[in-house]
Scaffold this motif. Sequence first.
Motif, PDB file in Angstrom:
ATOM      1  N   UNK A 182      17.786   0.965  19.822  1.00 26.47           N
ATOM      2  CA  UNK A 182      16.573   1.787  19.982  1.00 26.47           C
ATOM      3  C   UNK A 182      15.329   1.050  19.494  1.00 26.47           C
ATOM      4  N   UNK A 183      14.295   0.970  20.354  1.00 26.54           N
ATOM      5  CA  UNK A 183      13.100   0.188  20.015  1.00 26.54           C
ATOM      6  C   UNK A 183      12.447   0.599  18.688  1.00 26.54           C
ATOM      7  N   UNK A 184      12.390   1.920  18.406  1.00 26.52           N
ATOM      8  CA  UNK A 184      11.695   2.333  17.185  1.00 26.52           C
ATOM      9  C   UNK A 184      12.456   1.911  15.928  1.00 26.52           C
ATOM     10  N   UNK A 185      13.798   1.888  16.028  1.00 27.38           N
ATOM     11  CA  UNK A 185      14.587   1.452  14.867  1.00 27.38           C
ATOM     12  C   UNK A 185      14.628  -0.074  14.767  1.00 27.38           C
ATOM     13  N   UNK A 186      14.231  -0.756  15.859  1.00 27.72           N
ATOM     14  CA  UNK A 186      14.054  -2.213  15.742  1.00 27.72           C
ATOM     15  C   UNK A 186      12.744  -2.496  15.006  1.00 27.72           C
ATOM     16  N   UNK A 187      11.738  -1.647  15.300  1.00 24.98           N
ATOM     17  CA  UNK A 187      10.425  -1.790  14.668  1.00 24.98           C
ATOM     18  C   UNK A 187      10.510  -1.416  13.179  1.00 24.98           C
ATOM     19  N   UNK A 188      11.144  -0.302  12.881  1.00 24.49           N
ATOM     20  CA  UNK A 188      11.303   0.181  11.499  1.00 24.49           C
ATOM     21  C   UNK A 188      12.801   0.202  11.187  1.00 24.49           C
ATOM     22  N   UNK A 189      13.329  -0.928  10.754  1.00 25.77           N
ATOM     23  CA  UNK A 189      14.774  -1.073  10.573  1.00 25.77           C
ATOM     24  C   UNK A 189      15.329  -0.067   9.571  1.00 25.77           C
ATOM     25  N   UNK A 190      16.520   0.504   9.867  1.00 23.54           N
ATOM     26  CA  UNK A 190      17.137   1.482   8.960  1.00 23.54           C
ATOM     27  C   UNK A 190      17.700   0.806   7.710  1.00 23.54           C
ATOM     28  N   UNK A 191      16.809   0.516   6.758  1.00 25.69           N
ATOM     29  CA  UNK A 191      17.276  -0.099   5.511  1.00 25.69           C
ATOM     30  C   UNK A 191      16.372   0.341   4.361  1.00 25.69           C
ATOM     31  N   UNK A 192      16.850   0.125   3.150  1.00 23.17           N
ATOM     32  CA  UNK A 192      16.075   0.514   1.973  1.00 23.17           C
ATOM     33  C   UNK A 192      15.076  -0.598   1.643  1.00 23.17           C
ATOM     34  N   UNK A 193      13.781  -0.249   1.633  1.00 20.58           N
ATOM     35  CA  UNK A 193      12.737  -1.240   1.346  1.00 20.58           C
ATOM     36  C   UNK A 193      11.851  -0.738   0.203  1.00 20.58           C
ATOM     37  N   UNK A 194      10.716  -1.430  -0.025  1.00 17.60           N
ATOM     38  CA  UNK A 194       9.799  -1.056  -1.106  1.00 17.60           C
ATOM     39  C   UNK A 194       9.415   0.422  -1.013  1.00 17.60           C
ATOM     40  N   UNK A 244       0.850  -1.192   0.000  1.00 13.70           N
ATOM     41  CA  UNK A 244       0.000   0.000   0.000  1.00 13.70           C
ATOM     42  C   UNK A 244       0.888   1.244   0.000  1.00 13.70           C
ATOM     43  N   UNK A 245       0.341   2.364  -0.534  1.00 11.63           N
ATOM     44  CA  UNK A 245       1.139   3.598  -0.628  1.00 11.63           C
ATOM     45  C   UNK A 245       1.348   4.218   0.748  1.00 11.63           C
ATOM     46  N   UNK A 246       2.526   4.778   0.949  1.00 10.26           N
ATOM     47  CA  UNK A 246       2.857   5.481   2.171  1.00 10.26           C
ATOM     48  C   UNK A 246       4.194   6.156   1.972  1.00 10.26           C
ATOM     49  N   UNK A 247       4.545   7.080   2.863  1.00 10.10           N
ATOM     50  CA  UNK A 247       5.821   7.775   2.698  1.00 10.10           C
ATOM     51  C   UNK A 247       6.559   7.992   4.017  1.00 10.10           C
ATOM     52  N   UNK A 248       5.814   8.180   5.119  1.00  9.61           N
ATOM     53  CA  UNK A 248       6.494   8.708   6.311  1.00  9.61           C
ATOM     54  C   UNK A 248       7.427   7.695   6.981  1.00  9.61           C
ATOM     55  N   UNK A 249       7.146   6.394   6.867  1.00  9.25           N
ATOM     56  CA  UNK A 249       8.056   5.405   7.470  1.00  9.25           C
ATOM     57  C   UNK A 249       9.450   5.510   6.859  1.00  9.25           C
ATOM     58  N   UNK A 250       9.493   5.889   5.569  1.00 10.50           N
ATOM     59  CA  UNK A 250      10.779   6.007   4.879  1.00 10.50           C
ATOM     60  C   UNK A 250      11.699   7.012   5.568  1.00 10.50           C
ATOM     61  N   UNK A 251      11.092   8.076   6.148  1.00 14.18           N
ATOM     62  CA  UNK A 251      11.917   9.092   6.795  1.00 14.18           C
ATOM     63  C   UNK A 251      12.513   8.557   8.101  1.00 14.18           C
ATOM     64  N   UNK A 252      11.804   7.639   8.758  1.00 13.03           N
ATOM     65  CA  UNK A 252      12.352   6.978   9.942  1.00 13.03           C
ATOM     66  C   UNK A 252      13.554   6.135   9.527  1.00 13.03           C
ATOM     67  N   UNK A 253      13.375   5.339   8.477  1.00 11.39           N
ATOM     68  CA  UNK A 253      14.475   4.470   8.023  1.00 11.39           C
ATOM     69  C   UNK A 253      15.675   5.307   7.588  1.00 11.39           C
ATOM     70  N   UNK A 254      15.407   6.411   6.848  1.00 13.94           N
ATOM     71  CA  UNK A 254      16.504   7.266   6.365  1.00 13.94           C
ATOM     72  C   UNK A 254      17.211   7.938   7.540  1.00 13.94           C
TER      73      UNK A 254
END
Lengths: 174, 133
Positions: free
Chosen positions: B59-71, B33-43
């Motif tokens: 850090x718990x939030x970076x465990x949840x949203x891993x800092x990597x390039x995804x879809x 599904x379309x989205x954008x804001x999670x990408x800024x967490x990863x970046x």
Amino acid sequence: MQLIFGLITGILFGILLQRAEVIRYDRQLGALLLKDMTIVKFMLSTILVGMVGVYLLVDLDLAKLSIKPLILGGNILGGLIFGAGWALLGYCPGTAAAAVGEGRLDALAGLAGMLLGAAVFAEAYPALKATVLTWGDFGKVTLPQLMDRHHWVVIPWFVVLGVALLRWLHKRGL
Amino acid sequence: MGETVRGKPWNPYIAGALAGLLLVLSVYATGKYFGASTTFVRAAGMIEQTVAAERVAAMPYFMKEAPKIDWQWMFVAGILLGSLAAALGSGTFRLKAVPDLYASRFGPSPGKRFGVAFLGGAVAMFGARLADG
């Protein structure tokens, strides 16, 4: 493969956003000032087509819904904070990237700010998770579930109301 | 004349409906599904990793949203590139620091505008993550 699909989908979406002129500051503020509803026309059209199409896929067992949790504390407070920031910046996260693509340098400052905002949120997350993000937590629910109705009873109402709103906006020249 | 036709904006209802079709195709093809804001967490995590890798990893939030390039990361990059291509192709690309509507109300200073835009971006992203996208 997933990454290539993401890139191609993004490019096509970026072309639609740019050519419909919905990524411009003047249009986004125009919507907040209730003077120019171009972005509402675009978004509502996307939502109506997406809603019908995705539920068809789900019924045919070709896709799964991706449901965000309904947490009133996070949704309401986050929504209010997002709105204030959006009004200052004049671009939302996706449209800021698109606005940079059509040469808007202020959107680049906005993207930098977004990286800071994301970093600050990551720092605050443990504290928020224990407080705000527990207030009014209903879990992953959909409107048809909350209303206890089949989704094809709810969807036509959204289509009728959505089209009526678009017609009204169109007639008023917004 | 060709210039003005080329630069004419597309009908927002049709462009919006096409975006809806694109979403349906994406969900069908990849389940995304379309989205954008999670990408800024990863970046942000990817940037922080370069100076404090261990801290980010804990850090718990970076465990949840891993800092990597995804879809979605590629989707957001694609939006920028698609917009750039469309702007160049239609002759509507403009290097601009201060939007007209903003300038008419708050003045033409680019420095002030960049400051407001930076602050707005930070606030908007914090709110978007709190509301979960």
